[in-house]
Design a protein around this motif. Structure first.
Motif, PDB file in Angstrom:
ATOM      1  N   UNK A  13      -4.078  -4.752  -5.588  1.00 31.00           N
ATOM      2  CA  UNK A  13      -5.407  -5.190  -5.178  1.00 31.00           C
ATOM      3  C   UNK A  13      -5.711  -4.749  -3.753  1.00 31.00           C
ATOM      4  N   UNK A  14      -4.747  -4.944  -2.851  1.00 24.70           N
ATOM      5  CA  UNK A  14      -4.939  -4.542  -1.456  1.00 24.70           C
ATOM      6  C   UNK A  14      -5.130  -3.032  -1.360  1.00 24.70           C
ATOM      7  N   UNK A  15      -4.355  -2.292  -2.131  1.00 20.83           N
ATOM      8  CA  UNK A  15      -4.474  -0.834  -2.131  1.00 20.83           C
ATOM      9  C   UNK A  15      -5.867  -0.395  -2.598  1.00 20.83           C
ATOM     10  N   UNK A  16      -6.377  -1.010  -3.632  1.00 23.41           N
ATOM     11  CA  UNK A  16      -7.710  -0.669  -4.136  1.00 23.41           C
ATOM     12  C   UNK A  16      -8.793  -1.003  -3.115  1.00 23.41           C
ATOM     13  N   UNK A  39     -11.484 -10.070 -10.119  1.00 24.75           N
ATOM     14  CA  UNK A  39     -12.597 -10.045  -9.154  1.00 24.75           C
ATOM     15  C   UNK A  39     -12.420 -11.017  -7.987  1.00 24.75           C
ATOM     16  N   UNK A  40     -11.851 -12.184  -8.239  1.00 22.11           N
ATOM     17  CA  UNK A  40     -11.644 -13.154  -7.152  1.00 22.11           C
ATOM     18  C   UNK A  40     -10.648 -12.620  -6.132  1.00 22.11           C
ATOM     19  N   UNK A  41      -9.601 -11.963  -6.606  1.00 20.69           N
ATOM     20  CA  UNK A  41      -8.603 -11.398  -5.701  1.00 20.69           C
ATOM     21  C   UNK A  41      -9.193 -10.257  -4.884  1.00 20.69           C
ATOM     22  N   UNK A  42     -10.085  -9.476  -5.499  1.00 14.66           N
ATOM     23  CA  UNK A  42     -10.730  -8.374  -4.778  1.00 14.66           C
ATOM     24  C   UNK A  42     -11.633  -8.927  -3.681  1.00 14.66           C
ATOM     25  N   UNK A  43     -12.351  -9.988  -3.956  1.00 15.90           N
ATOM     26  CA  UNK A  43     -13.229 -10.595  -2.948  1.00 15.90           C
ATOM     27  C   UNK A  43     -12.407 -11.124  -1.783  1.00 15.90           C
ATOM     28  N   UNK A  45      -9.344 -10.226  -0.858  1.00 21.54           N
ATOM     29  CA  UNK A  45      -8.746  -9.099  -0.136  1.00 21.54           C
ATOM     30  C   UNK A  45      -9.797  -8.365   0.689  1.00 21.54           C
ATOM     31  N   UNK A  46     -11.006  -8.230   0.180  1.00 17.45           N
ATOM     32  CA  UNK A  46     -12.079  -7.567   0.924  1.00 17.45           C
ATOM     33  C   UNK A  46     -12.492  -8.344   2.161  1.00 17.45           C
ATOM     34  N   UNK A  47     -12.621  -9.647   2.024  1.00 16.02           N
ATOM     35  CA  UNK A  47     -12.982 -10.483   3.174  1.00 16.02           C
ATOM     36  C   UNK A  47     -11.874 -10.444   4.227  1.00 16.02           C
ATOM     37  N   UNK A  48     -10.632 -10.555   3.799  1.00 13.67           N
ATOM     38  CA  UNK A  48      -9.514 -10.492   4.754  1.00 13.67           C
ATOM     39  C   UNK A  48      -9.434  -9.122   5.414  1.00 13.67           C
ATOM     40  N   UNK A  49      -9.607  -8.060   4.637  1.00 10.37           N
ATOM     41  CA  UNK A  49      -9.588  -6.716   5.201  1.00 10.37           C
ATOM     42  C   UNK A  49     -10.712  -6.515   6.205  1.00 10.37           C
ATOM     43  N   UNK A  50     -11.898  -6.989   5.884  1.00 14.16           N
ATOM     44  CA  UNK A  50     -13.026  -6.885   6.809  1.00 14.16           C
ATOM     45  C   UNK A  50     -12.797  -7.683   8.078  1.00 14.16           C
ATOM     46  N   UNK A  51     -12.237  -8.872   7.943  1.00  9.81           N
ATOM     47  CA  UNK A  51     -11.935  -9.715   9.101  1.00  9.81           C
ATOM     48  C   UNK A  51     -10.901  -9.057  10.011  1.00  9.81           C
ATOM     49  N   UNK A  52      -9.862  -8.504   9.412  1.00 10.44           N
ATOM     50  CA  UNK A  52      -8.838  -7.803  10.197  1.00 10.44           C
ATOM     51  C   UNK A  52      -9.442  -6.593  10.897  1.00 10.44           C
TER      52      UNK A  52
END
Length: 66
Positions: A13-16, A39-43, A45-52
């Motif tokens: 998921x993180x890789x995607x 989809x929940x995991x993608x959301x 991971x996306x929020x965490x990636x954006x925050x980082x």
């Protein structure tokens, strides 16, 4: 459940999500992700990636300005 792909794990998921941040993705990989990612995991991971990403940019700007 025959014929159904197994769900991708955390690393998948993180890789995607990281590939989607870059914007480079093969059509086959996109279809594989669409069928195997939660989809929940993608959301999450996306929020965490954006925050980082944002926190890293803020830290670099503070370091350069000081």
């Amino acid at each position: 459940m025959s014929g159904q792909q197994p769900r991708a794990g955390f690393i998948g998921t993180v890789k995607a999500v990281l590939w989607s941040f870059v914007g480079i993705r093969k059509r086959k990989d996109y279809h594989d992700d669409a069928s195997s990612l939660d989809p929940k995991a993608v959301i999450v991971a996306g929020v965490l990636g954006g925050l980082i990403f944002v926190l890293t940019i803020v830290a670099v700007v503070n370091w350069v300005v000081s």
